[in-house]
Design an enzyme around this catalytic site. Structure first.
Site, PDB file in Angstrom:
ATOM      1  CG  HIS A 182      24.366  43.274  34.902  1.00 24.19           C
ATOM      2  ND1 HIS A 182      24.729  42.196  34.118  1.00 24.19           N
ATOM      3  CD2 HIS A 182      24.383  42.830  36.172  1.00 24.19           C
ATOM      4  CE1 HIS A 182      24.958  41.145  34.889  1.00 24.19           C
ATOM      5  NE2 HIS A 182      24.768  41.508  36.156  1.00 24.19           N
ATOM      6  CG  ASN A 213      30.578  40.290  38.709  1.00 29.53           C
ATOM      7  OD1 ASN A 213      31.499  40.765  39.355  1.00 29.53           O
ATOM      8  ND2 ASN A 213      29.419  39.984  39.249  1.00 29.53           N
ATOM      9  CD  GLN A 242      28.873  38.662  32.282  1.00 26.24           C
ATOM     10  OE1 GLN A 242      30.017  38.442  31.924  1.00 26.24           O
ATOM     11  NE2 GLN A 242      28.042  39.413  31.581  1.00 26.24           N
ATOM     12  CG  HIS A 302      25.788  43.947  40.600  1.00 24.65           C
ATOM     13  ND1 HIS A 302      24.725  43.174  41.031  1.00 24.65           N
ATOM     14  CD2 HIS A 302      26.394  43.242  39.609  1.00 24.65           C
ATOM     15  CE1 HIS A 302      24.697  42.060  40.328  1.00 24.65           C
ATOM     16  NE2 HIS A 302      25.696  42.072  39.461  1.00 24.65           N
ATOM     17  CG  ASP A 345      20.069  41.837  42.065  1.00 22.71           C
ATOM     18  OD1 ASP A 345      19.471  40.758  42.276  1.00 22.71           O
ATOM     19  OD2 ASP A 345      21.181  41.899  41.533  1.00 22.71           O
TER      20      ASP A 345
END
Length: 139
Positions: free
Chosen positions: A101, A88, A95, A103, A32
């Site tokens: 995606h 999310n 989001q 995390h 990230d």
């Protein structure tokens, strides 16, 4: 399928650089860019789907299997004390990139981000991020 203005589609296409720790035919896993913790990574399907509601059950199952594999690997490599898996759906749920995606967030005893829904971003130098990326690469 690719979405023209999607940052993750651009990363997958190689138009935007990212620190990749894993890649196969269906997924790219990157660190990230604004991590909540050391080793915070994202599982991004190469097929564009905006959220959980759009992803196929088959691809979602593969993402979950990959999440487990990576969580085990990351825990061993980073020696973290726990692990969060977060996904999310929709702006109201946090989001910010509308490409499905997941995390992967290693958790460490005493870390400042005890509320993951309102985390502050950690700062790591490019060198630290590169080192973390190299340690986490999975073949």
């Amino acid at each position: 399928m690719r979405e023209k203005n999607c940052i993750f589609c651009k990363i997958i296409a190689g138009e935007i650089p990212a620190r990749t720790i894993y890649e196969d035919e269906e997924f790219k896993v990157i660190l990230d860019a604004n991590p909540a913790a050391k080793g915070h990574a994202l599982i991004v399907p190469k097929e564009h789907c905006a959220n959980l509601y759009e992803i196929s059950e088959e691809l979602l199952a593969k993402a979950a299997k990959l999440a487990k594999k990576l969580a085990v690997h990351m825990t061993e490599v980073l020696k973290c004390d726990g692990f969060n898996l977060l996904q999310n759906n929709g702006e109201v749920a946090g989001q910010t990139v509308f490409h499905f995606h997941m995390h992967l967030i290693p958790r460490y005893e005493g870390m400042k981000n005890d509320d993951l829904l309102n985390w502050t971003h950690e700062q790591f130098s490019d060198q630290e991020q590169d080192e973390i990326c190299q340690k986490l690469k999975l073949d």
